[in-house]
Design a protein around this motif. Structure first.
Motif, PDB file in Angstrom:
ATOM      1  N   PRO A  69       0.813  -1.220   0.000  1.00  0.00           N
ATOM      2  CA  PRO A  69       0.000   0.000   0.000  1.00  0.00           C
ATOM      3  C   PRO A  69       0.844   1.266   0.000  1.00  0.00           C
ATOM      4  O   PRO A  69       0.400   2.304  -0.491  1.00  0.00           O
ATOM      5  N   ASP A  70       2.068   1.179   0.526  1.00  0.00           N
ATOM      6  CA  ASP A  70       2.953   2.345   0.521  1.00  0.00           C
ATOM      7  C   ASP A  70       3.294   2.788  -0.895  1.00  0.00           C
ATOM      8  O   ASP A  70       3.587   3.961  -1.131  1.00  0.00           O
ATOM      9  N   SER A  71       3.284   1.855  -1.841  1.00  0.00           N
ATOM     10  CA  SER A  71       3.603   2.216  -3.225  1.00  0.00           C
ATOM     11  C   SER A  71       2.480   3.012  -3.867  1.00  0.00           C
ATOM     12  O   SER A  71       2.708   3.797  -4.787  1.00  0.00           O
ATOM     13  N   ALA A  72       1.257   2.822  -3.396  1.00  0.00           N
ATOM     14  CA  ALA A  72       0.105   3.547  -3.934  1.00  0.00           C
ATOM     15  C   ALA A  72      -0.186   4.825  -3.160  1.00  0.00           C
ATOM     16  O   ALA A  72      -0.687   5.803  -3.721  1.00  0.00           O
ATOM     17  N   GLY A  73       0.113   4.826  -1.882  1.00  0.00           N
ATOM     18  CA  GLY A  73      -0.203   5.988  -1.059  1.00  0.00           C
ATOM     19  C   GLY A  73      -1.704   6.180  -0.934  1.00  0.00           C
ATOM     20  O   GLY A  73      -2.469   5.218  -0.926  1.00  0.00           O
ATOM     21  N   GLU A  74      -2.129   7.429  -0.873  1.00  0.00           N
ATOM     22  CA  GLU A  74      -3.542   7.757  -0.684  1.00  0.00           C
ATOM     23  C   GLU A  74      -4.227   8.164  -1.985  1.00  0.00           C
ATOM     24  O   GLU A  74      -5.376   8.584  -1.970  1.00  0.00           O
ATOM     25  N   GLU A  75      -3.542   8.043  -3.112  1.00  0.00           N
ATOM     26  CA  GLU A  75      -4.074   8.537  -4.383  1.00  0.00           C
ATOM     27  C   GLU A  75      -4.594   7.393  -5.238  1.00  0.00           C
ATOM     28  O   GLU A  75      -3.877   6.425  -5.505  1.00  0.00           O
ATOM     29  N   PHE A  76      -5.843   7.514  -5.701  1.00  0.00           N
ATOM     30  CA  PHE A  76      -6.409   6.452  -6.519  1.00  0.00           C
ATOM     31  C   PHE A  76      -5.683   6.343  -7.856  1.00  0.00           C
ATOM     32  O   PHE A  76      -5.481   5.245  -8.375  1.00  0.00           O
ATOM     33  N   SER A  77      -5.279   7.470  -8.408  1.00  0.00           N
ATOM     34  CA  SER A  77      -4.553   7.428  -9.675  1.00  0.00           C
ATOM     35  C   SER A  77      -3.230   6.681  -9.534  1.00  0.00           C
ATOM     36  O   SER A  77      -2.825   5.921 -10.423  1.00  0.00           O
ATOM     37  N   GLN A  78      -2.551   6.852  -8.411  1.00  0.00           N
ATOM     38  CA  GLN A  78      -1.302   6.124  -8.192  1.00  0.00           C
ATOM     39  C   GLN A  78      -1.569   4.646  -7.943  1.00  0.00           C
ATOM     40  O   GLN A  78      -0.780   3.786  -8.358  1.00  0.00           O
ATOM     41  N   ARG A 107      -8.649   2.927   2.586  1.00  0.00           N
ATOM     42  CA  ARG A 107      -8.387   4.186   1.884  1.00  0.00           C
ATOM     43  C   ARG A 107      -9.417   4.456   0.790  1.00  0.00           C
ATOM     44  O   ARG A 107      -9.760   5.609   0.519  1.00  0.00           O
ATOM     45  N   PHE A 108      -9.882   3.391   0.148  1.00  0.00           N
ATOM     46  CA  PHE A 108     -10.847   3.512  -0.944  1.00  0.00           C
ATOM     47  C   PHE A 108     -12.038   2.615  -0.630  1.00  0.00           C
ATOM     48  O   PHE A 108     -12.149   1.499  -1.130  1.00  0.00           O
ATOM     49  N   PRO A 109     -12.955   3.095   0.208  1.00  0.00           N
ATOM     50  CA  PRO A 109     -14.017   2.236   0.738  1.00  0.00           C
ATOM     51  C   PRO A 109     -15.154   1.919  -0.221  1.00  0.00           C
ATOM     52  O   PRO A 109     -16.060   1.173   0.123  1.00  0.00           O
ATOM     53  N   GLY A 110     -15.133   2.509  -1.424  1.00  0.00           N
ATOM     54  CA  GLY A 110     -16.147   2.153  -2.405  1.00  0.00           C
ATOM     55  C   GLY A 110     -17.344   3.080  -2.414  1.00  0.00           C
ATOM     56  O   GLY A 110     -17.277   4.227  -1.961  1.00  0.00           O
ATOM     57  N   PRO A 111     -18.482   2.597  -2.928  1.00  0.00           N
ATOM     58  CA  PRO A 111     -19.661   3.441  -3.120  1.00  0.00           C
ATOM     59  C   PRO A 111     -20.190   4.051  -1.822  1.00  0.00           C
ATOM     60  O   PRO A 111     -20.219   3.379  -0.785  1.00  0.00           O
ATOM     61  N   PHE A 232     -10.451   8.193 -12.723  1.00  0.00           N
ATOM     62  CA  PHE A 232     -11.073   7.447 -11.629  1.00  0.00           C
ATOM     63  C   PHE A 232     -10.933   8.200 -10.307  1.00  0.00           C
ATOM     64  O   PHE A 232     -11.759   8.041  -9.403  1.00  0.00           O
ATOM     65  N   GLY A 233      -9.891   9.006 -10.195  1.00  0.00           N
ATOM     66  CA  GLY A 233      -9.700   9.767  -8.967  1.00  0.00           C
ATOM     67  C   GLY A 233     -10.835  10.737  -8.697  1.00  0.00           C
ATOM     68  O   GLY A 233     -11.173  11.001  -7.540  1.00  0.00           O
ATOM     69  N   LEU A 234     -11.443  11.267  -9.759  1.00  0.00           N
ATOM     70  CA  LEU A 234     -12.572  12.178  -9.572  1.00  0.00           C
ATOM     71  C   LEU A 234     -13.778  11.430  -9.011  1.00  0.00           C
ATOM     72  O   LEU A 234     -14.511  11.953  -8.172  1.00  0.00           O
ATOM     73  N   VAL A 235     -13.979  10.200  -9.466  1.00  0.00           N
ATOM     74  CA  VAL A 235     -15.061   9.378  -8.911  1.00  0.00           C
ATOM     75  C   VAL A 235     -14.853   9.217  -7.408  1.00  0.00           C
ATOM     76  O   VAL A 235     -15.783   9.401  -6.612  1.00  0.00           O
ATOM     77  N   HIS A 236     -13.642   8.883  -7.013  1.00  0.00           N
ATOM     78  CA  HIS A 236     -13.331   8.708  -5.592  1.00  0.00           C
ATOM     79  C   HIS A 236     -13.547  10.000  -4.821  1.00  0.00           C
ATOM     80  O   HIS A 236     -14.112   9.986  -3.724  1.00  0.00           O
ATOM     81  N   ARG A 237     -13.122  11.121  -5.396  1.00  0.00           N
ATOM     82  CA  ARG A 237     -13.262  12.411  -4.722  1.00  0.00           C
ATOM     83  C   ARG A 237     -14.735  12.742  -4.443  1.00  0.00           C
ATOM     84  O   ARG A 237     -15.107  13.197  -3.372  1.00  0.00           O
ATOM     85  N   GLN A 276     -14.415   0.381 -10.853  1.00  0.00           N
ATOM     86  CA  GLN A 276     -15.442   1.412 -10.694  1.00  0.00           C
ATOM     87  C   GLN A 276     -15.974   1.392  -9.257  1.00  0.00           C
ATOM     88  O   GLN A 276     -16.177   2.433  -8.629  1.00  0.00           O
ATOM     89  N   ARG A 277     -16.201   0.194  -8.772  1.00  0.00           N
ATOM     90  CA  ARG A 277     -16.747   0.028  -7.419  1.00  0.00           C
ATOM     91  C   ARG A 277     -15.748   0.503  -6.378  1.00  0.00           C
ATOM     92  O   ARG A 277     -16.120   1.196  -5.412  1.00  0.00           O
ATOM     93  N   LEU A 278     -14.489   0.143  -6.534  1.00  0.00           N
ATOM     94  CA  LEU A 278     -13.462   0.564  -5.597  1.00  0.00           C
ATOM     95  C   LEU A 278     -13.304   2.077  -5.593  1.00  0.00           C
ATOM     96  O   LEU A 278     -13.098   2.700  -4.536  1.00  0.00           O
ATOM     97  N   ALA A 279     -13.424   2.690  -6.765  1.00  0.00           N
ATOM     98  CA  ALA A 279     -13.321   4.145  -6.851  1.00  0.00           C
ATOM     99  C   ALA A 279     -14.483   4.841  -6.163  1.00  0.00           C
ATOM    100  O   ALA A 279     -14.354   5.967  -5.689  1.00  0.00           O
ATOM    101  N   GLY A 280     -15.657   4.181  -6.123  1.00  0.00           N
ATOM    102  CA  GLY A 280     -16.795   4.762  -5.427  1.00  0.00           C
ATOM    103  C   GLY A 280     -18.031   4.954  -6.274  1.00  0.00           C
ATOM    104  O   GLY A 280     -18.985   5.612  -5.841  1.00  0.00           O
TER     105      GLY A 280
END
Length: 372
Positions: A69-78, A107-111, A232-237, A276-280
């Motif tokens: 998870p450290d490689s992805a951090g908190e950003e969905f795009s990463q 970090r990415f709890p979904g819908p 996809f990051g906008l979906v999460h946001r 899509q689901r993971l992004a929210g």
């Protein structure tokens, strides 16, 4: 907890497949030769780990690679960049599964809403949901408002804008959204319904936030996002914004090349379901079998299953097949998709726009009859 990505790999033999898997693990993380990976934290934690490889068929292999998870951090795009960044540019590699693990799920709890939340907002506790699409572009806001009001009268659950409606001069975003939202609110009051209107979110990057707020204040019941164009990051946001409190419907525009090649890209269920689901996203639109886009029944069912799987990331979301929908096909679609589904109705509704309520009502009755 590390997250795991499953890749399907073309190779001459298992040894070559293992070498390709090792190369993917490097490419998706440190992007340097294995011999120069620094020992310690980077080698032990950041570097991708090939957890297993196996043979699927002649010349086709599978590898599971885990990532920190450290490689992805908190950003969905990463996160997506680690899942399939540089390796997506190589031939013979396809993502067939993503298991986010507990850390990334936190970090990415979904819908935010999912199936239950959308049903509650629309006032339809059970059964397939009907979503007429406002089109074509080139009409003024008043024309779209009239179509929307007629669709509410006919028994729609969701009024979806076509993804091609943006900021065109004929119906600018603000004028269109305001007109349609008012028409839907008035029709809801008149016919005792709870139909939600979902406009297409568009605009230059520096206007997206303002347009989100405008849609909310105007009375929109959600927004359509094209993650292939806007990210996809906008979906999460949006999904994480309790102040907006807006459901997200995702549209597949620009994502086709990711799934159309059998040897590259990402599986249908992963990109239109799991990611899509993971992004929210709460509703995932995809091309229906029998329409003009050529998705097969197994591919459509893979998407629907990924959207609704009990063990998927976050709350289950609604699959939304579009294309080739008609009263005549309603029974077949109900048998194929079940009840937790949003049916998109587009061109078939527009033969007689002033009487769109009759076309929507006919589809509503056909779906209800097939489910009874």
């Amino acid at each position: 907890m590390r997250f795991t990505v499953t890749y399907r790999i073309r190779a001459g033999d298992l040894a070559e497949a293992r070498a390709r898997a090792d190369a993917i693990a490097l490419e998706q993380t440190v992007e340097i030769p294995r011999a120069v990976v620094p020992p310690g934290y980077i080698e032990d934690e950041i570097l991708g780990r090939v957890e297993e490889t196996g043979t699927l068929s002649e010349g086709v292999f599978q590898a599971k690679i885990s990532y920190s998870p450290d490689s992805a951090g908190e950003e969905f795009s990463q996160f997506l960049n680690v899942v399939f960044g540089n390796s997506s540019i190589q031939q013979g590699i396809r993502v067939t599964g993503v298991e986010p693990g507990e850390t990334m799920l936190a970090r990415f709890p979904g819908p935010r809403f999912g199936i239950k939340g959308i049903r509650a907002r629309c006032g339809r506790a059970t059964g397939g949901m009907i979503a007429p699409v406002l089109k074509p572009m080139g009409q003024p806001p008043a024309a779209f408002a009239a179509l929307a009001a007629g669709a509410v009268r006919g028994g729609a659950d969701i009024i979806k804008e076509d993804h091609g409606l943006a900021g065109q001069a004929a119906a600018p975003f603000e004028a269109r959204v305001e007109a349609v939202a008012q028409a839907v609110a008035k029709a809801n009051a008149e016919y005792g319904r709870s139909v939600i209107y979902i406009p297409n979110l568009s605009g230059p990057a520096d206007q997206i936030e303002a347009r989100l707020r405008f849609a909310k204040e105007a009375g929109a019941g959600g927004v359509i996002v094209m993650p292939g164009l806007l990210g996809f990051g906008l979906v999460h946001r949006i999904a994480q914004d309790a102040g907006l409190d807006l459901p997200v419907m995702t549209h597949p525009s620009f994502l086709g090349p990711w799934v159309l090649s059998p040897d590259t890209g990402i599986d249908h269920g992963v990109i239109f379901g799991t990611l899509q689901r993971l992004a929210g996203a709460d509703i995932s639109v995809f091309p229906n079998v029998g329409g003009r886009f050529g998705f097969s029944a197994p591919e459509c069912l893979q998407i629907a299953d990924a959207c609704r799987a009990p063990d998927g990331p976050g709350a289950a979301m609604l699959p939304s097949p579009g294309g080739g929908m008609s009263v005549e096909r309603a029974a077949d679609m109900v048998r194929m998709y079940g009840q937790d589904v949003v049916y998109l109705l587009g061109g078939s509704l527009l033969a007689d726009p002033p009487n769109i309520h009759l076309a929507v009502s006919a589809m509503r009755k056909a779906v209800d009859a097939a489910e009874s």
